[in-house]
Design an enzyme around this catalytic site. Structure first.
Site, mmCIF file in Angstrom:
data_model
loop_
_atom_site.group_PDB
_atom_site.id
_atom_site.type_symbol
_atom_site.label_atom_id
_atom_site.label_comp_id
_atom_site.label_asym_id
_atom_site.label_seq_id
_atom_site.Cartn_x
_atom_site.Cartn_y
_atom_site.Cartn_z
ATOM 1 N N GLY A 114 7.831 4.246 1.739
ATOM 2 C CA GLY A 114 8.372 5.465 2.337
ATOM 3 C C GLY A 114 9.883 5.457 2.267
ATOM 4 C CB THR A 115 12.326 7.690 3.878
ATOM 5 O OG1 THR A 115 11.347 8.708 3.781
ATOM 6 C CG2 THR A 115 13.689 8.238 3.552
ATOM 7 N N GLY B 194 11.201 2.111 3.936
ATOM 8 C CA GLY B 194 10.747 0.770 3.599
ATOM 9 C C GLY B 194 9.386 0.728 2.935
ATOM 10 C CB VAL C 184 3.459 0.426 4.158
ATOM 11 C CG1 VAL C 184 2.382 0.146 5.197
ATOM 12 C CG2 VAL C 184 4.466 1.424 4.723
ATOM 13 C CG ASP D 258 9.260 12.447 9.140
ATOM 14 O OD1 ASP D 258 9.305 13.519 8.509
ATOM 15 O OD2 ASP D 258 9.226 11.335 8.578
ATOM 16 C CB ILE E 238 -0.977 0.054 1.207
ATOM 17 C CG1 ILE E 238 -0.257 -0.251 2.527
ATOM 18 C CG2 ILE E 238 -2.171 -0.857 0.990
ATOM 19 C CD1 ILE E 238 -1.112 -0.005 3.758
ATOM 20 N N GLY E 239 2.122 1.129 0.187
ATOM 21 C CA GLY E 239 2.917 2.354 0.172
ATOM 22 C C GLY E 239 4.394 2.076 0.293
ATOM 23 C CE LYS F 36 7.140 2.874 7.748
ATOM 24 N NZ LYS F 36 6.767 4.163 8.239
HETATM 25 N N1 LIG Z 1 -0.954 1.991 9.940
HETATM 26 C C1 LIG Z 1 -1.142 2.316 8.667
HETATM 27 N N2 LIG Z 1 -2.315 2.058 8.054
HETATM 28 C C2 LIG Z 1 -2.517 2.376 6.761
HETATM 29 N N3 LIG Z 1 -1.609 2.996 6.006
HETATM 30 C C3 LIG Z 1 -0.426 3.299 6.556
HETATM 31 C C4 LIG Z 1 -0.117 2.973 7.904
HETATM 32 N N4 LIG Z 1 1.142 3.419 8.174
HETATM 33 C C5 LIG Z 1 1.594 3.975 7.037
HETATM 34 N N5 LIG Z 1 0.662 3.916 6.062
HETATM 35 C C6 LIG Z 1 0.729 4.454 4.710
HETATM 36 O O1 LIG Z 1 1.765 3.844 3.978
HETATM 37 C C7 LIG Z 1 2.368 4.804 3.125
HETATM 38 C C8 LIG Z 1 3.867 4.772 3.334
HETATM 39 O O2 LIG Z 1 4.106 5.106 4.680
HETATM 40 P P1 LIG Z 1 5.550 5.421 5.226
HETATM 41 O O3 LIG Z 1 5.379 5.915 6.622
HETATM 42 O O4 LIG Z 1 6.454 4.274 4.986
HETATM 43 O O5 LIG Z 1 6.048 6.527 4.265
HETATM 44 P P2 LIG Z 1 5.721 8.052 4.145
HETATM 45 O O6 LIG Z 1 5.040 8.554 5.389
HETATM 46 O O7 LIG Z 1 4.988 8.256 2.866
HETATM 47 O O8 LIG Z 1 7.162 8.629 4.020
HETATM 48 P P3 LIG Z 1 8.374 8.555 5.086
HETATM 49 O O9 LIG Z 1 8.924 7.203 5.064
HETATM 50 O O10 LIG Z 1 9.323 9.561 4.548
HETATM 51 O O11 LIG Z 1 7.815 8.909 6.435
HETATM 52 C C9 LIG Z 1 1.730 6.162 3.445
HETATM 53 O O12 LIG Z 1 0.742 6.439 2.479
HETATM 54 C C10 LIG Z 1 1.091 5.951 4.774
HETATM 55 O O13 LIG Z 1 -0.066 6.756 4.953
#
Ligand SMILES: Nc1ncnc2c1ncn2[C@@H]1O[C@H](COP(=O)(O)OP(=O)(O)OP(=O)(O)O)[C@@H](O)[C@H]1O
Length: 396
Positions: A32-33, A35, A37, A152, A29-30, A53
Site C-alpha cells: 500500500g501507500t 508499506g 503487507v 480512508d 500479500i500486498g 504490515k
Molecule cells: N488484515 C489483513 N488481512 C489480509 N489482507 C490485508 C489485511 N490488511 C490489509 N490487507 C491487504 O493488503 C493489501 C495492502 O493493504 P494496504 O492497506 O497496505 O494498502 P491498500 O489498502 O491497498 O492501500 P493504502 O495503503 O493506500 O491504504 C490490500 O490488498 C489489503 O486488502
C-alpha cells in the site's frame, strides 16, 4: 517470547529481530501507500493467520514518533466484530521501523468486486451487498462512537473473512491509521504512489480543514454504489501539482452525477476555501440534472436508492450517520442482512467461491528489514514512561 519484553529489545546488527521468531512469514500479500503487507502464521498456533504490515521509513528516516505510538496504543483497545483486530505492535529497534500485526482476512471488497466484474461477469447478489453494507455500518458506528474517523475507507480496506468460524464476516481495516501516517511518517504519494481520491468527500476536496465522521459516510455511499454496479462511482483523474486537496476532475465527476451543489442545499459551501476561488469561476456550465438513480440502475422509489442518496448528501451536516443508516428501511426488507455475507441463508442460492489472496513468496520480510546500528531513540525514551510489554509484547 515470555512476557514480551524481548519484542523491542532483541535485534542487533547481524540477527533477525527477536519478535519475528514467533511467526512463520509465508510471503508478501500486498503493498500500500505506506508499506508492505505480509502473511504469517503464529508458530505456537499455526491455525491462526496474521497480516503483518510493515511501514516504510519516511524519507528523512525519522522512524515512528511518540505521537504515533500513543495513537496505536489507543487502537489496541478497539474491539468489535466488524473491525479488524490489531493483534500486536512491533518496533524494530535497529531502524525504528514499525510493524503492526493484524488478524488475517482472506478477501477484501476490491478483490470481490473485481472477481464479479472481470471473472464471473455477474452482479453481486442482493443478500451479499446488504450484509456487507450492514456489517460495514456496524463497524463504522462503533468506530465513530469511539471518536475514530477512518478517513480512508475504500474497497481494499474492507476485508471479508474466508473459511472458518467467522466466514463472511466483514472487518474494517486501517482504521485510525491515516492520522498516524500523516506526521511524521509522511504519505509516500510524493514518491509516486497513488492515493485514491475516488472515495473522498466533497467538503475535503473543497478544502475543509476538519475530518468529521461524515467523510466516512460519503465513502460508504461510494462503496455501496460500487457494490451495485461493480464500477467506481466517481472515477476522477488525480491531477498532480494542483494544491492538495483540491481536485477539480474528481469534483466534476461528482457534480455530473449529483448535480451542482447549491448554497440552498449546502449553506456553508461558500465558506470552503476552494469553492469561491477555484470551482466557481472555472465551471462555466452547471450540472443540475441529478442522475444518480440511472447510474446505479435503481428506481428513485427503491429504499436502497433512498439510503444511497442520503449517504451522498452534499452537506456533511445533513448526511446520514452510521447509526441512522442502520435504522433505515432497506435493512428491514427481504433479504434480511446476515453475519455470513458470503453464504445466503436462502435455500438454493449459489455460493460464490472467491479466490484466495496470491502470496509472493519471493519477497522476504527480513530482506525488508534494514538492520543498522541503533539510533538515538526518542521513542524508547517515551516508551520508558509506559508499560512496554503492553505495547510491544504478544497479547493473548
Ligand atoms: N488484515 C489483513 N488481512 C489480509 N489482507 C490485508 C489485511 N490488511 C490489509 N490487507 C491487504 O493488503 C493489501 C495492502 O493493504 P494496504 O492497506 O497496505 O494498502 P491498500 O489498502 O491497498 O492501500 P493504502 O495503503 O493506500 O491504504 C490490500 O490488498 C489489503 O486488502
Amino acid at each position: 517470547m515470555g512476557d514480551g519484553r524481548g519484542s523491542n529489545s532483541g535485534s542487533n546488527s547481524n540477527s533477525k529481530p527477536e519478535w519475528l521468531e514467533q511467526y512463520d512469514v509465508i510471503g508478501k500479500i500486498g503493498e500500500g501507500t505506506y508499506g508492505l503487507v505480509f502473511l504469517a502464521k503464529i508458530k505456537s498456533n499455526r491455525a491462526k493467520s496474521i497480516a503483518i504490515k510493515k511501514f516504510k521509513q519516511s524519507k528523512d528516516g525519522d522512524g515512528v514518533s511518540p505521537t504515533a505510538i500513543r495513537e496505536i496504543m489507543l487502537l489496541r483497545e478497539i474491539s468489535h466484530e466488524n473491525v479488524v483486530k490489531l493483534a500486536n505492535v512491533h518496533i524494530n529497534h535497529a531502524d525504528m521501523s514499525l510493524y503492526l500485526a493484524f488478524d488475517y482476512a482472506e478477501h477484501d471488497l476490491y478483490e470481490i468486486i473485481r472477481h464479479h466484474r472481470d471473472k464471473v461477469n455477474q452482479p453481486i447478489n442482493q443478500y451479499t451487498i446488504k450484509s456487507i453494507l450492514w456489517q460495514l455500518l456496524n463497524g463504522l458506528n462503533y468506530l465513530h462512537s469511539n471518536w475514530i474517523v477512518h478517513r480512508d475507507l475504500k474497497p481494499s480496506n474492507i476485508l471479508v473473512m474466508g473459511d472458518g468460524e467467522e466466514q463472511g464476516v466483514v472487518k474494517i481495516a486501517d482504521f485510525g491509521l491515516a492520522r498516524i501516517y500523516q506526521a511524521p511518517l509522511k504519505p509516500l504519494s510524493e514518491n509516486g504512489v497513488v492515493v485514491t481520491i475516488w472515495y473522498r468527500a466533497p467538503e475535503l476536496l473543497l478544502g475543509a480543514k476538519h475530518y468529521t465522521s461524515a467523510v466516512d459516510m460519503w465513502a460508504v455511499g461510494c462503496i455501496f454504489a460500487e457494490l451495485l454496479t461493480l464500477k467506481p462511482l466517481f472515477q476522477g483523474q488525480e491531477v498532480k501539482g494542483t494544491p492538495n486537496p483540491f481536485q477539480l476532475d474528481q469534483l466534476d465527476k461528482i457534480f455530473k452525477v449529483l448535480g451542482h451543489p447549491t448554497q440552498e442545499k449546502w449553506p456553508t459551501l461558500v465558506n470552503l476555501p476552494h469553492w469561491q476561488s477555484d470551482v466557481q469561476h472555472i465551471q462555466g456550465h452547471k450540472y443540475d440534472n441529478a442522475g444518480l438513480y440511472t447510474v446505479v440502475h435503481l428506481s428513485p422509489k427503491n429504499p436502497a436508492y433512498d439510503l444511497l442518496s442520503k449517504m451522498l448528501e452534499y452537506d456533511p451536516r445533513k448526511r446520514i450517520t452510521a447509526a441512522q443508516a442502520l435504522d433505515h428501511e432497506y435493512f428491514r426488507m427481504e433479504p434480511l442482512p446476515g453475519r455470513n455475507a458470503l453464504v445466503s441463508p436462502q435455500p438454493g442460492e449459489k455460493v460464490v467461491n472467491y479466490p484466495t489472496r496470491p502470496v509472493d513468496t519471493s519477497t522476504d520480510i527480513e530482506g525488508t528489514i534494514s538492520l543498522q546500528p541503533s539510533q538515538p531513540a526518542t521513542l524508547f525514551r517515551f516508551l520508558g514512561k509506559v508499560d512496554v510489554p503492553a505495547v510491544c509484547g504478544p497479547r493473548h
